[in-house]
Design a protein around this motif. Structure first.
Motif, PDB file in Angstrom:
ATOM      1  N   PRO A   1       0.894  -1.129   0.173  1.00 35.72           N
ATOM      2  CA  PRO A   1       0.036  -0.165  -0.104  1.00 35.72           C
ATOM      3  C   PRO A   1       0.823   1.304   0.063  1.00 35.72           C
ATOM      4  N   GLU A   2       2.026   1.228   0.274  1.00 33.15           N
ATOM      5  CA  GLU A   2       3.027   2.401   0.269  1.00 33.15           C
ATOM      6  C   GLU A   2       3.112   2.936  -0.908  1.00 33.15           C
ATOM      7  N   MET A   3       2.862   2.165  -2.077  1.00 29.60           N
ATOM      8  CA  MET A   3       2.949   2.699  -3.417  1.00 29.60           C
ATOM      9  C   MET A   3       1.921   3.626  -3.877  1.00 29.60           C
ATOM     10  N   ILE A   4       0.866   3.836  -2.953  1.00 28.48           N
ATOM     11  CA  ILE A   4      -0.213   4.728  -3.065  1.00 28.48           C
ATOM     12  C   ILE A   4       0.148   6.152  -2.632  1.00 28.48           C
ATOM     13  N   GLY A   5       0.185   7.181  -3.196  1.00 21.91           N
ATOM     14  CA  GLY A   5       0.529   8.409  -2.682  1.00 21.91           C
ATOM     15  C   GLY A   5      -0.751   8.907  -2.033  1.00 21.91           C
ATOM     16  N   GLU A   6      -0.591   9.983  -1.128  1.00 19.82           N
ATOM     17  CA  GLU A   6      -1.649  10.759  -0.287  1.00 19.82           C
ATOM     18  C   GLU A   6      -2.607  11.317  -1.308  1.00 19.82           C
ATOM     19  N   ASP A   7      -3.776  11.442  -0.499  1.00 19.08           N
ATOM     20  CA  ASP A   7      -4.765  12.213  -1.465  1.00 19.08           C
ATOM     21  C   ASP A   7      -4.341  13.610  -1.655  1.00 19.08           C
ATOM     22  N   LEU A   8      -4.802  14.281  -2.798  1.00 20.24           N
ATOM     23  CA  LEU A   8      -4.268  15.536  -3.042  1.00 20.24           C
ATOM     24  C   LEU A   8      -5.648  16.642  -3.334  1.00 20.24           C
ATOM     25  N   ARG A   9      -5.448  17.916  -3.134  1.00 22.41           N
ATOM     26  CA  ARG A   9      -6.392  18.756  -3.474  1.00 22.41           C
ATOM     27  C   ARG A   9      -5.938  19.599  -4.818  1.00 22.41           C
ATOM     28  N   ASP A  10      -7.054  19.836  -5.610  1.00 14.15           N
ATOM     29  CA  ASP A  10      -6.728  20.782  -6.709  1.00 14.15           C
ATOM     30  C   ASP A  10      -6.945  22.287  -6.447  1.00 14.15           C
ATOM     31  N   HIS A  11      -6.795  22.888  -7.250  1.00 17.26           N
ATOM     32  CA  HIS A  11      -6.841  24.320  -7.205  1.00 17.26           C
ATOM     33  C   HIS A  11      -8.183  24.810  -6.624  1.00 17.26           C
ATOM     34  N   GLN A  12      -9.344  24.302  -6.599  1.00 17.78           N
ATOM     35  CA  GLN A  12     -10.466  24.426  -6.078  1.00 17.78           C
ATOM     36  C   GLN A  12     -10.654  23.892  -4.592  1.00 17.78           C
ATOM     37  N   GLY A  13      -9.956  23.239  -4.306  1.00 16.04           N
ATOM     38  CA  GLY A  13      -9.962  22.585  -2.831  1.00 16.04           C
ATOM     39  C   GLY A  13     -10.707  21.083  -2.983  1.00 16.04           C
ATOM     40  N   GLN A  14     -10.858  20.558  -4.123  1.00 15.42           N
ATOM     41  CA  GLN A  14     -11.630  19.384  -4.361  1.00 15.42           C
ATOM     42  C   GLN A  14     -10.487  17.976  -3.982  1.00 15.42           C
ATOM     43  N   VAL A  15     -10.672  17.190  -3.405  1.00 16.33           N
ATOM     44  CA  VAL A  15     -10.027  16.109  -3.111  1.00 16.33           C
ATOM     45  C   VAL A  15     -10.038  15.122  -3.971  1.00 16.33           C
ATOM     46  N   HIS A  16      -8.868  14.856  -4.600  1.00 14.59           N
ATOM     47  CA  HIS A  16      -8.413  13.934  -5.660  1.00 14.59           C
ATOM     48  C   HIS A  16      -7.675  12.554  -4.964  1.00 14.59           C
ATOM     49  N   GLU A  17      -8.295  11.573  -4.999  1.00 13.56           N
ATOM     50  CA  GLU A  17      -7.588  10.339  -4.237  1.00 13.56           C
ATOM     51  C   GLU A  17      -6.389   9.904  -4.637  1.00 13.56           C
ATOM     52  N   GLY A  18      -5.345   9.535  -3.507  1.00 10.96           N
ATOM     53  CA  GLY A  18      -4.094   9.136  -4.097  1.00 10.96           C
ATOM     54  C   GLY A  18      -4.077   8.107  -5.189  1.00 10.96           C
ATOM     55  N   ILE A  19      -2.937   8.283  -5.932  1.00 10.98           N
ATOM     56  CA  ILE A  19      -2.668   7.369  -7.052  1.00 10.98           C
ATOM     57  C   ILE A  19      -1.287   6.720  -6.732  1.00 10.98           C
ATOM     58  N   THR A  20      -0.860   5.797  -7.556  1.00 11.27           N
ATOM     59  CA  THR A  20       0.476   5.198  -7.435  1.00 11.27           C
ATOM     60  C   THR A  20       1.880   6.285  -7.765  1.00 11.27           C
ATOM     61  N   THR A  21       2.640   6.077  -6.865  1.00 11.82           N
ATOM     62  CA  THR A  21       3.863   6.853  -6.909  1.00 11.82           C
ATOM     63  C   THR A  21       4.903   6.138  -7.698  1.00 11.82           C
ATOM     64  N   LEU A  22       4.685   5.236  -8.050  1.00 19.44           N
ATOM     65  CA  LEU A  22       5.602   4.284  -8.671  1.00 19.44           C
ATOM     66  C   LEU A  22       5.026   4.269 -10.100  1.00 19.44           C
ATOM     67  N   ALA A  23       6.368   4.490 -11.201  1.00 17.28           N
ATOM     68  CA  ALA A  23       5.804   4.235 -12.592  1.00 17.28           C
ATOM     69  C   ALA A  23       5.420   2.740 -12.779  1.00 17.28           C
ATOM     70  N   LEU A  24       4.376   2.086 -13.633  1.00 20.26           N
ATOM     71  CA  LEU A  24       3.911   0.805 -13.794  1.00 20.26           C
ATOM     72  C   LEU A  24       4.251   0.495 -15.163  1.00 20.26           C
ATOM     73  N   PRO A  25       5.409   0.445 -15.644  1.00 13.54           N
ATOM     74  CA  PRO A  25       5.693   0.143 -17.130  1.00 13.54           C
ATOM     75  C   PRO A  25       4.948  -1.325 -17.240  1.00 13.54           C
ATOM     76  N   ILE A  26       4.348  -1.469 -18.466  1.00 10.62           N
ATOM     77  CA  ILE A  26       3.945  -2.618 -19.058  1.00 10.62           C
ATOM     78  C   ILE A  26       4.662  -3.202 -19.785  1.00 10.62           C
ATOM     79  N   LEU A  27       5.388  -4.465 -19.805  1.00 15.23           N
ATOM     80  CA  LEU A  27       6.485  -5.126 -20.726  1.00 15.23           C
ATOM     81  C   LEU A  27       5.667  -6.146 -21.413  1.00 15.23           C
ATOM     82  N   LYS A  28       6.413  -6.288 -22.757  1.00 16.88           N
ATOM     83  CA  LYS A  28       5.655  -7.597 -23.234  1.00 16.88           C
ATOM     84  C   LYS A  28       6.434  -8.715 -23.144  1.00 16.88           C
ATOM     85  N   GLY A  29       5.782  -9.851 -22.853  1.00 15.36           N
ATOM     86  CA  GLY A  29       6.161 -11.331 -23.004  1.00 15.36           C
ATOM     87  C   GLY A  29       5.256 -12.198 -24.011  1.00 15.36           C
ATOM     88  N   THR A  30       5.868 -13.541 -23.620  1.00 10.33           N
ATOM     89  CA  THR A  30       5.185 -14.702 -24.291  1.00 10.33           C
ATOM     90  C   THR A  30       4.683 -15.526 -23.363  1.00 10.33           C
TER      91      THR A  30
END
Length: 137
Positions: A35-64
């Motif tokens: 769960p540490e990969m999810i950042g804290e909730d953020l507020r936008d310029h109007q004070g609206q809350v946006h739930e935290g999203i991942t703080t880590l990049a999630l590259p999707i690699l191709k496999g077989t």
């Protein structure tokens, strides 16, 4: 994990919708395990809350399918130092989590086909295992 890396490796021969679903399932499962990969909730310029999203990049690699099976076997030696989540093709034929569990329990290993793997751990270890894989595009 101070210098943490997370990657998803998905069978690139799957239909686009299955690839998207596989990525979502793997990412959600990794978020539960780390769960540490999810950042804290953020507020936008109007004070609206946006739930935290991942703080880590999630590259999707191709496999077989063969690569995923081989890599999954290799990763067993790296657990629990690396968090590993796998998703097998039975998710497309089973109707419930109980049915999915039954397929896993029945085996045999030769019948299990991986759709994707999620890895999270120390950057160097993850890169060593996946650095030669291309991005899924």
């Amino acid at each position: 994990m101070a210098d943490t890396k997370c990657v998803l490796i998905i069978d690139d021969s799957l239909p686009l919708g299955v690839i998207a679903n596989t990525a979502a399932v793997l990412a959600a499962s990794l978020g539960r395990l780390y769960p540490e990969m999810i950042g804290e909730d953020l507020r936008d310029h109007q004070g609206q809350v946006h739930e935290g999203i991942t703080t880590l990049a999630l590259p999707i690699l191709k496999g077989t399918p063969a690569l995923l099976k081989t890599l999954r076997a290799q990763l067993r030696e790296s657990e629990p130092a690396l968090l590993v989540v796998d998703l097998i093709s039975a998710t497309r034929t089973t109707r419930s989590y109980a049915e999915y569990a039954a397929v896993l329990a029945q085996g045999p290993d030769a019948a299990i086909q991986y759709q994707g793997l999620g890895l999270l751990g120390e950057r160097t270890a993850v890169t060593r295992l996946t650095g030669n894989l291309g991005l899924l595009r």
